[in-house]
Each structure stands twice: as structure tokens, then as C-alpha cells.
Motif scaffolding. Structure first.
Motif, PDB file in Angstrom:
ATOM      1  N   GLY A  58       3.448  -6.617 -77.046  1.00 16.76           N
ATOM      2  CA  GLY A  58       4.349  -5.856 -76.876  1.00 16.76           C
ATOM      3  C   GLY A  58       4.010  -4.491 -77.442  1.00 16.76           C
ATOM      4  N   THR A  80       9.289 -13.584 -83.809  1.00 17.50           N
ATOM      5  CA  THR A  80       8.949 -13.743 -82.437  1.00 17.50           C
ATOM      6  C   THR A  80       7.535 -14.214 -82.423  1.00 17.50           C
ATOM      7  OG1 THR A  80      10.251 -11.762 -81.598  1.00 17.50           O
ATOM      8  CG2 THR A  80       8.667 -13.048 -80.122  1.00 17.50           C
ATOM      9  N   SER A 137      10.659  -4.155 -70.348  1.00 17.74           N
ATOM     10  CA  SER A 137      10.058  -4.001 -71.709  1.00 17.74           C
ATOM     11  C   SER A 137       8.469  -3.616 -71.798  1.00 17.74           C
ATOM     12  CB  SER A 137      10.102  -5.219 -72.559  1.00 17.74           C
ATOM     13  OG  SER A 137       9.528  -6.290 -72.055  1.00 17.74           O
ATOM     14  N   ILE A 147       6.444  -5.827 -71.876  1.00 14.56           N
ATOM     15  CA  ILE A 147       5.483  -6.894 -72.515  1.00 14.56           C
ATOM     16  C   ILE A 147       4.599  -7.587 -71.517  1.00 14.56           C
ATOM     17  CG2 ILE A 147       5.893  -9.090 -73.821  1.00 14.56           C
ATOM     18  CD1 ILE A 147       8.361  -8.206 -74.993  1.00 14.56           C
ATOM     19  N   TYR A 162       6.693  -8.040 -68.239  1.00 15.51           N
ATOM     20  CA  TYR A 162       8.016  -7.824 -67.959  1.00 15.51           C
ATOM     21  C   TYR A 162       8.619  -6.587 -67.752  1.00 15.51           C
ATOM     22  CZ  TYR A 162       7.370 -12.501 -69.885  1.00 15.51           C
ATOM     23  OH  TYR A 162       7.127 -14.061 -70.081  1.00 15.51           O
ATOM     24  N   VAL A 197      11.700 -13.789 -74.587  1.00 14.70           N
ATOM     25  CA  VAL A 197      11.791 -12.646 -74.158  1.00 14.70           C
ATOM     26  C   VAL A 197      13.175 -12.247 -73.776  1.00 14.70           C
ATOM     27  CG1 VAL A 197      10.918 -10.864 -72.432  1.00 14.70           C
ATOM     28  CG2 VAL A 197       9.209 -12.347 -73.430  1.00 14.70           C
ATOM     29  N   ILE A 219      10.893  -5.654 -77.759  1.00 20.82           N
ATOM     30  CA  ILE A 219      10.474  -5.018 -76.779  1.00 20.82           C
ATOM     31  C   ILE A 219       9.839  -3.599 -77.137  1.00 20.82           C
ATOM     32  CG2 ILE A 219      10.906  -3.881 -74.667  1.00 20.82           C
ATOM     33  CD1 ILE A 219      13.243  -6.077 -74.514  1.00 20.82           C
TER      34      ILE A 219
END
Length: 346
Positions: free
Chosen positions: A28, A3, A314, A316, A311, A339, A346
Motif C-alpha cells: 500500500g 493488516t 486504493s 494497493i 485495487y 482490502v 489504503i
């Protein structure tokens, strides 16, 4: 591809067509990306760093909203209190129906001093009223106080900077503190945001990026020194770092700035803006598959761009701070897509 590599790759791929000058931070459970591009000072060839301070533009309306909710939590007034019952200024056209809630959600209908739907040159404002005289919320009042209401309170969403100027005046009137003093004492200090503040543009602190505006005709650059108010206030203009943004969001979501009830009120999608977009108090709320996807703030000024997101599922965080007029939405949308496609990160 991991990621973090995907996110770094998107910056590299976009650099040729949409060059990013600034700092990017995606976090994250662990730091996914902390990177930077471009110059904080072009003439001296001083590079941006991940801890460089950048302008926030309207992104810091969220600080104003948190401050208002803190004062409501203290019982000093209510969300549905009419504005004219709190501040007693010369606003001859202000409807008695306009409440604090309407100002927070850009649904008041009051006239704006800079209507982003009708105006595109922020610098036009300072031809008659020099930017170096714009020091306090009260200084903005002559720019809109004699204009009529645009629509009845609560009838629609219409992004409004003047509404947040009035919120700044409410903070001063009810707290007894200067707006910037209040925010520092009750938001920045408790959150450990030591690198965030409302600096004067003629007295910037070390490690602060200058904002740059490109002249496409000459392919040259100039700073935004004469494009913005000399000092930020309740509708925008603070400086921060990607790391301080993380601290702020962490303290907000852990109920250290507001109690649970008032935090949830701030995060409520109070008014619909677009098909999948709502506005809470001082922040935007994006939906995906009929659920809250992310909470975010966005800043857009001459030589300044900001996108800061959390987010919902998650937690994040994604923070993009830029000191040029880059299309920061392009980067933010691509991070959104990553994402969405990789819930495992996450």
C-alpha cells in the motif's frame, strides 16, 4: 490485528490444506507483506526468496496488449483494423471481420491451439510437436491455422491463446522487431524490470524457481521442463519477480508506457465474462458494488501460478507468484476480503 499480520496469518492458516510455495507481496503506502514459502529447487533444498523469479504463464498477455496499444498509439494500425490486413499468413478460415480489438478481448471466434474449456492436459500438445521446437509465435500457427472459426467475431467471450499468438505476429510485422526484443525494449527496460524476461527453460537465469508438478498417486514431484514451450512468447511464459510486477503496474498507471487516453482504453471493461467480471485488453477487471474493484492478471500453467492485482481505489498492489499448482485463487480472494474490510489501510 494489524493488516499485515492478518495477511501473514491467512498464509499460515492455509498452509496445511493449500500449501503455498512461492513469493507474496502486498504493498500500500508502505509494504504490508513481503514473504515467501517453499523451495525454488526441491532437490537442492534451495528456498524461495521474495526476489526469486517465477513463471508468469498467461499473466504476461498484458505485456502483449500494452505493446499492441503502443503501436496503435504510434498510428501503425487501429483497434478496428482487420487482422488479415496486417499479417499475411496462411489462415484459410480466418474471417475478414476479425479485428485487433477482437483478439485483445478474446472475442474473435478464431480456433485455439489449446482450448481451456475443453482441454485440461497442456502436455498433450507436445506429443506430436516437441515443446523444444516452440520458439516463436509463428511456430504455433500449425496448431490452429487449418481449424474453422468457432463463432462469429464479437459474439461472445471465449478465452483464446491463439489470439495472442496472432497479436505477437502483428507486433513483429509492424515493429520490425522480434516479439521478445520489442517487449524488452519498450516495456521491460523503460519500467526498470531488470529481473523479467522470456528465458528459455533450458537456460534459466540465477534465482529462478523451477516449476513443480505433483503426482498424487506417488506423492512425488517432477519439474515442468517438458510441459511447456521451451521459451515463452506473446501468449505467456515470461519470468518475473513480485518487485518487477510492482514496477510494471506503477509505470502503467503513471502513463509512462502509454499515454492517458490509451491507458484508459486498455483498462476499459470491454466485454463481460461473468456477473461481476469483465475483460479489458490483456487483463481482468473485477467489480464490487457496481464499481471497479480491481484490475488483475492471472496465470495458470503446469507448475506455475500467478495472481497480480491492483485495487482501483486504493492502488494497493497484491502479487502472488507460485512454483506449484496451488489454488492461488483462495489466497487472492482472502486478500480481496481484507482490502474490502479495511479501507483505512489504503
Amino acid at each position: 490485528m494489524h493488516t499485515s499480520n492478518r495477511i501473514i496469518q491467512l498464509f499460515k492458516e492455509n498452509q496445511a490444506s493449500v500449501p503455498f510455495s512461492g513469493s507474496a507481496y502486498v504493498k500500500g503506502k508502505e509494504t504490508l507483506v513481503a514473504t515467501c514459502f517453499g523451495y525454488a529447487n526441491r532437490s537442492e533444498k534451495i528456498c524461495n526468496q521474495t526476489d526469486t523469479r517465477f513463471g508468469m504463464a498467461s499473466g504476461c498477455k498484458l505485456f502483449t496488449a500494452v505493446a499492441i496499444c503502443q503501436l496503435i498509439e504510434q498510428g501503425l494500425f487501429k483497434y478496428d483494423t482487420p487482422v488479415q490486413d496486417i499479417i499475411h499468413l496462411s489462415l484459410p478460415f480466418l474471417s475478414p471481420q476479425v479485428t485487433v480489438h477482437h483478439l485483445l478481448t478474446h472475442s474473435s471466434g478464431i480456433p485455439d491451439y489449446f482450448d481451456e474449456d475443453e482441454m485440461d492436459d497442456f502436455e498433450e500438445l507436445w506429443k506430436k510437436r516437441p515443446m523444444y521446437r516452440m520458439n516463436r509465435p509463428l511456430d504455433f500457427l500449425p496448431l490452429f491455422q487449418e481449424k474453422p472459426m468457432m463463432f462469429d467475431a464479437g459474439k461472445q467471450f471465449h478465452y483464446n491463446n491463439a489470439g495472442y499468438i496472432l497479436l505477437g505476429m502483428i507486433i513483429e510485422a509492424t515493429s520490425g522487431l522480434d516479439f521478445r526484443q520489442y517487449i524488452k525494449k519498450h516495456i521491460f527496460n523503460p519500467s526498470g524490470m531488470t529481473q523479467t524476461g522470456y528465458d528459455r527453460m533450458d537456460h534459466l537465469l540465477p534465482k529462478t524457481a523451477l516449476g513443480y508438478i505433483e503426482d498424487p498417486k506417488t506423492a512425488s514431484w517432477r519439474t515442468n521442463a517438458y510441459s511447456l514451450p521451451i521459451q515463452g512468447g506473446s501468449d505467456g511464459g515470461a519470468y518475473t519477480t513480485v518487485y518487477d510486477l510492482e514496477k510494471f503496474w506503477n509505470h502503467l498507471f503513471s502513463y509512462q508506457l502509454l499515454g492517458k487516453q490509451f491507458t484508459e482504453k486498455l483498462l476499459t471493461p470491454h466485454i463481460q465474462v461473468d456477473t461481476h467480471l469483465y475483460y479489458g485488453y490483456g487483463l481482468w477487471i473485477a467489480f464490487h458494488n457496481d464499481q471497479v474493484f480491481k484490475y488483475f492478471i492471472f496465470g495458470y500453467d503446469p507448475g506455475v501460478r500467478l495472481s497480480s492485482s491492483v485495487y482501483a481505489t486504493s492502488r494497493i498492489q497484491s502479487h502472488l507468484l507460485a512454483n506449484s499448482e496451488v489454488n492461488i485463487n483462495q489466497y487472492a480472494r482472502q486478500i480481496d476480503d481484507i482490502v474490502k474490510s479495511e479501507p483505512a489501510l489504503i
